[in-house]
Design an enzyme around this catalytic site. Sequence first.
Site, mmCIF file in Angstrom:
data_model
loop_
_atom_site.group_PDB
_atom_site.id
_atom_site.type_symbol
_atom_site.label_atom_id
_atom_site.label_comp_id
_atom_site.label_asym_id
_atom_site.label_seq_id
_atom_site.Cartn_x
_atom_site.Cartn_y
_atom_site.Cartn_z
ATOM 1 N N THR A 35 0.818 -1.213 0.000
ATOM 2 C CA THR A 35 0.000 0.000 0.000
ATOM 3 C C THR A 35 0.855 1.268 0.000
ATOM 4 O O THR A 35 0.565 2.191 -0.768
ATOM 5 C CB THR A 35 -0.982 -0.008 1.183
ATOM 6 N N GLU A 43 1.097 9.609 -5.808
ATOM 7 C CA GLU A 43 1.684 10.939 -5.620
ATOM 8 C C GLU A 43 2.565 11.309 -6.803
ATOM 9 O O GLU A 43 2.535 12.449 -7.279
ATOM 10 C CB GLU A 43 2.497 10.990 -4.324
ATOM 11 N N HIS A 69 -7.059 0.712 -0.837
ATOM 12 C CA HIS A 69 -6.333 -0.320 -1.582
ATOM 13 C C HIS A 69 -7.310 -1.474 -1.763
ATOM 14 O O HIS A 69 -7.651 -2.162 -0.812
ATOM 15 C CB HIS A 69 -5.089 -0.763 -0.796
#
Length: 131
Positions: A35, A43, A69
């Site tokens: 994750t 990002e 996730h």
Amino acid sequence: MEELKPGIRGERSLVVDEELTARHLGSGGVPVYATPMMVLAMEEAALNAVDHLLSPGMATVGYHLDIRHLAATPLGMRVTASAELVKVDGRMLTFKVEASDEVELVGEGTHVRAIIDTEKFAAKLRAKTGA
């Protein structure tokens, strides 16, 4: 600076190797895409969408994440993270982010980045450390 407006997109693609797994990072005991690495790819996709459009001396930094996730991705599979700018509010940029492997959507959410002046940012860091 080019106008930042909704619809601008960026991507980050990678192949899951051992260093990107939950087992390697200590975020879980199984050899699947971690994750934290999915969040990093999201990002990076947001960075790829907008940072090249900013004026010299400006950059973006992460401000907020709301990520789910959804599915595991095994070693050797390609993952592509995408970010779409959906809102511009002054210096705050909100992105819709997703990550998909070769089979399905594995993550989704929102990510907010703040536009900063890198010199002012560096000055604040120096003041914080007393340097």
